[in-house]
Design an enzyme around this catalytic site. Structure first.
Site, PDB file in Angstrom:
ATOM      1  N   THR A  35     -36.784  -3.073 -21.522  1.00 24.64           N
ATOM      2  CA  THR A  35     -35.843  -3.594 -20.415  1.00 24.64           C
ATOM      3  C   THR A  35     -35.580  -5.426 -20.794  1.00 24.64           C
ATOM      4  O   THR A  35     -35.431  -6.044 -21.129  1.00 24.64           O
ATOM      5  CB  THR A  35     -36.869  -3.604 -18.942  1.00 24.64           C
ATOM      6  OG1 THR A  35     -36.223  -4.052 -17.821  1.00 24.64           O
ATOM      7  CG2 THR A  35     -37.934  -4.033 -19.387  1.00 24.64           C
ATOM      8  N   GLU A  56     -35.030  -7.081 -17.631  1.00 18.31           N
ATOM      9  CA  GLU A  56     -36.065  -8.052 -17.105  1.00 18.31           C
ATOM     10  C   GLU A  56     -36.420  -9.177 -17.802  1.00 18.31           C
ATOM     11  O   GLU A  56     -36.976  -9.874 -17.412  1.00 18.31           O
ATOM     12  CB  GLU A  56     -36.643  -6.375 -16.126  1.00 18.31           C
ATOM     13  CG  GLU A  56     -37.488  -7.531 -15.277  1.00 18.31           C
ATOM     14  CD  GLU A  56     -36.823  -7.988 -14.275  1.00 18.31           C
ATOM     15  OE1 GLU A  56     -35.932  -7.340 -13.610  1.00 18.31           O
ATOM     16  OE2 GLU A  56     -37.483  -8.630 -13.562  1.00 18.31           O
ATOM     17  N   TYR A  59     -43.920  -7.112 -13.742  1.00 21.22           N
ATOM     18  CA  TYR A  59     -43.497  -6.207 -14.487  1.00 21.22           C
ATOM     19  C   TYR A  59     -42.849  -7.152 -15.985  1.00 21.22           C
ATOM     20  O   TYR A  59     -43.336  -6.473 -17.073  1.00 21.22           O
ATOM     21  CB  TYR A  59     -42.231  -6.064 -13.423  1.00 21.22           C
ATOM     22  CG  TYR A  59     -41.594  -4.476 -13.896  1.00 21.22           C
ATOM     23  CD1 TYR A  59     -41.513  -3.362 -14.005  1.00 21.22           C
ATOM     24  CD2 TYR A  59     -40.281  -4.774 -15.197  1.00 21.22           C
ATOM     25  CE1 TYR A  59     -41.099  -2.597 -14.700  1.00 21.22           C
ATOM     26  CE2 TYR A  59     -39.006  -4.135 -15.796  1.00 21.22           C
ATOM     27  CZ  TYR A  59     -39.705  -2.535 -15.618  1.00 21.22           C
ATOM     28  OH  TYR A  59     -38.989  -1.642 -15.928  1.00 21.22           O
ATOM     29  N   LYS A 109     -44.260  -5.984 -19.853  1.00 17.55           N
ATOM     30  CA  LYS A 109     -43.106  -5.099 -20.531  1.00 17.55           C
ATOM     31  C   LYS A 109     -42.987  -5.615 -21.891  1.00 17.55           C
ATOM     32  O   LYS A 109     -42.686  -5.191 -22.770  1.00 17.55           O
ATOM     33  CB  LYS A 109     -41.933  -4.986 -19.617  1.00 17.55           C
ATOM     34  CG  LYS A 109     -41.342  -4.110 -19.116  1.00 17.55           C
ATOM     35  CD  LYS A 109     -41.437  -2.444 -19.309  1.00 17.55           C
ATOM     36  CE  LYS A 109     -41.383  -0.827 -18.400  1.00 17.55           C
ATOM     37  NZ  LYS A 109     -41.188  -0.306 -19.046  1.00 17.55           N
TER      38      LYS A 109
HETATM   39  O1  G4F Z   1     -32.576  -1.842  -7.667  1.00 16.13           O
HETATM   40  P1  G4F Z   1     -33.909  -3.154  -7.867  1.00 16.13           P
HETATM   41  O2  G4F Z   1     -34.791  -3.530  -7.696  1.00 16.13           O
HETATM   42  O3  G4F Z   1     -33.150  -2.942  -9.942  1.00 16.13           O
HETATM   43  P2  G4F Z   1     -34.344  -4.053 -10.903  1.00 16.13           P
HETATM   44  O4  G4F Z   1     -35.118  -5.194  -9.787  1.00 16.13           O
HETATM   45  O5  G4F Z   1     -33.174  -4.978 -11.304  1.00 16.13           O
HETATM   46  O6  G4F Z   1     -34.479  -3.209 -12.013  1.00 16.13           O
HETATM   47  C1  G4F Z   1     -34.259  -2.200 -12.356  1.00 16.13           C
HETATM   48  O7  G4F Z   1     -33.640  -2.530 -13.686  1.00 16.13           O
HETATM   49  C2  G4F Z   1     -34.889  -3.181 -14.664  1.00 16.13           C
HETATM   50  C3  G4F Z   1     -33.824  -3.473 -16.002  1.00 16.13           C
HETATM   51  O8  G4F Z   1     -33.172  -4.904 -15.701  1.00 16.13           O
HETATM   52  C4  G4F Z   1     -35.519  -2.090 -15.004  1.00 16.13           C
HETATM   53  F1  G4F Z   1     -36.364  -2.529 -15.951  1.00 16.13           F
HETATM   54  C5  G4F Z   1     -36.600  -2.014 -13.590  1.00 16.13           C
HETATM   55  O9  G4F Z   1     -37.640  -0.572 -13.976  1.00 16.13           O
HETATM   56  C6  G4F Z   1     -35.679  -1.454 -12.154  1.00 16.13           C
HETATM   57  O10 G4F Z   1     -34.756   0.164 -13.066  1.00 16.13           O
HETATM   58  O11 G4F Z   1     -33.216  -4.815  -7.430  1.00 16.13           O
HETATM   59  C7  G4F Z   1     -31.769  -5.290  -8.254  1.00 16.13           C
HETATM   60  C8  G4F Z   1     -31.711  -7.039  -7.125  1.00 16.13           C
HETATM   61  C9  G4F Z   1     -32.389  -7.413  -7.690  1.00 16.13           C
HETATM   62  O12 G4F Z   1     -32.016  -8.523  -8.015  1.00 16.13           O
HETATM   63  C10 G4F Z   1     -33.565  -7.570  -5.904  1.00 16.13           C
HETATM   64  O13 G4F Z   1     -33.698  -8.558  -5.769  1.00 16.13           O
HETATM   65  O14 G4F Z   1     -31.014  -6.781  -6.165  1.00 16.13           O
HETATM   66  C11 G4F Z   1     -32.303  -7.194  -5.191  1.00 16.13           C
HETATM   67  N1  G4F Z   1     -31.983  -6.751  -3.930  1.00 16.13           N
HETATM   68  C12 G4F Z   1     -31.430  -6.686  -2.539  1.00 16.13           C
HETATM   69  N2  G4F Z   1     -32.064  -6.487  -1.726  1.00 16.13           N
HETATM   70  C13 G4F Z   1     -33.087  -5.593  -3.603  1.00 16.13           C
HETATM   71  C14 G4F Z   1     -32.654  -5.299  -2.096  1.00 16.13           C
HETATM   72  N3  G4F Z   1     -33.474  -4.763  -4.759  1.00 16.13           N
HETATM   73  C15 G4F Z   1     -34.070  -3.618  -3.502  1.00 16.13           C
HETATM   74  N4  G4F Z   1     -34.810  -3.006  -4.405  1.00 16.13           N
HETATM   75  N5  G4F Z   1     -34.276  -3.947  -2.280  1.00 16.13           N
HETATM   76  C16 G4F Z   1     -33.418  -4.534  -1.607  1.00 16.13           C
HETATM   77  O15 G4F Z   1     -33.194  -4.324  -0.471  1.00 16.13           O
END
Ligand code: G4F
Length: 331
Positions: free
Chosen positions: A132, A134, A158, A162
């Site tokens: 990933t 990440e 995480y 990974k």
């Molecule tokens: O959608 P996210 O939770 O994805 P994140 O953390 O980028 O992880 C995904 O991508 C990775 C690859 O880069 C994978 F390895 C992993 O398994 C997954 O598929 O969050 C995306 C971004 C983050 O920066 C988070 O802090 O959105 C920001 N965010 C802001 N508000 C939020 C929120 N994320 C979530 N989940 N919920 C919120 O309310």
């Protein structure tokens, strides 16, 4: 002997697992999909596979080497796709040990099962590991996009787990000659994404607001940028990695970064609304350490695999929002 290939997919009920199962079944594979035992089945993405004669659910767990060995010996796979994981970065601070065990040691258990099976059978088993972006963690905003040579600076339990798995895959390739590849995938989304991830949280909220079922959307850090692609494009890349003569590691991405505000803008525009009227920030969704910016260079995958993303950012957002509107209307 039949020329029909067999694949084993761990984490088959997840977004990627279910898209990959569809893709491989379309290619004529027999597919074994590993799921965890649970009193309540989690087959939202895979219900349609229950009646497919070429598809078999098998019960196993990344924490149980015995189950992994049994499943590999039962399925006789030509290809193993390890997509099982604690995949939500945000929860990895709350459950760091489980995350490390599943995403790190679990991969070592599965590699060992495959290595042992290969040694006892005259057969090459090709192995795909869901690595990933990440793992890149702290990237410079607006700097060069990350490729296979970029330094890893993970920021979450995480990402660290990974990274352990990534190196184990390389080590088993170099030490034992296993055909094992790391797909270093940047964020990829679809209508099958879990609701806790930010893109689906937004598309679901936009649909609910549009239908008068919700009046605001609480989010965490809005100052983040991601390289968002469409998951069905990416599962083809996984498969292509295992069709090569030699194993290697590849970045799959779009090479375009969009801010969360741009995602919101695009999603709310699908229903003719302005996101600023509905979105509020909430501390509860902030992370202890953030990955502010991710952008990936898929040049190697393009050169060697002929892979490139097919779906644009705008198309992705539209697919997700329209799907959620249709789902809620059906309900
Ligand atoms: O959608 P996210 O939770 O994805 P994140 O953390 O980028 O992880 C995904 O991508 C990775 C690859 O880069 C994978 F390895 C992993 O398994 C997954 O598929 O969050 C995306 C971004 C983050 O920066 C988070 O802090 O959105 C920001 N965010 C802001 N508000 C939020 C929120 N994320 C979530 N989940 N919920 C919120 O309310």
């Amino acid at each position: 002997m039949s020329s029909q290939k067999t694949a084993l997919i761990t984490g088959v009920n997840g977004m990627d697992g279910s898209h990959l199962a569809d893709f491989l079944l379309n290619k004529g594979y027999v597919v074994y999909g590993m799921e965890r035992r649970s009193s309540v089945k989690n087959r939202i993405n895979t219900k349609h596979l229950e009646s497919n004669d070429n598809f078999h659910f098998v019960i196993g767990d990344m924490s149980d080497s015995e189950s992994l060995r049994n499943i590999v010996y039962l399925s006789h796979p030509d290809e193993v796709y390890n997509l099982a994981a604690q995949s939500f970065v945000g929860s990895s601070w709350a459950i760091p040990l489980e995350t490390s065990d599943t995403n790190g040691l679990g991969v070592l258990r599965l590699l060992n099962a495959v290595k042992q099976y290969q040694e006892h059978n005259d057969k090459v088993v090709k192995f795909y590991q869901a690595s990933t972006s990440e793992m890149f963690g702290l990237m410079e905003k607006g700097g060069s996009s990350a490729n296979e040579q970029t330094v890893f600076l993970p920021r979450s339990p995480y990402g660290i787990a990974k990274l352990y798995a990534y190196w184990m895959v390389r080590n088993y390739r170099e030490s034992y000659g296993l055909f094992a590849c790391n797909g270093i995938l940047f964020n990829h989304e679809s209508e099958r994404r879990g609701i806790e991830f930010v893109t689906r949280k937004i598309s679901d909220a936009v649909a609910r607001i549009h239908l008068g079922m919700q009046d605001k959307l609480l989010l965490g850090n809005l100052e983040v940028w991601r390289d968002w692609g469409y998951a069905p494009d990416y599962v083809e890349g996984m498969w292509l990695m295992l069709q090569q003569d030699t194993p290697s590691d590849y970045v799959l991405a779009t090479n375009e970064a969009y801010s969360l505000e741009q995602f919101l803008d695009c999603a709310f525009k699908v229903v003719g609304l302005d996101w600023r009227d509905y979105v509020e920030q909430d501390e509860r969704y902030m992370r202890p350490a953030e990955v502010p910016y991710l952008r990936g260079n898929y040049g190697l995958a393009n050169d060697k695999l002929g892979w490139k993303p097919k779906t644009s950012f705008e198309e992705l957002v539209e697919i997700m929002v329209n799907n959620d509107i249709n789902l809620l209307r059906k309900d």
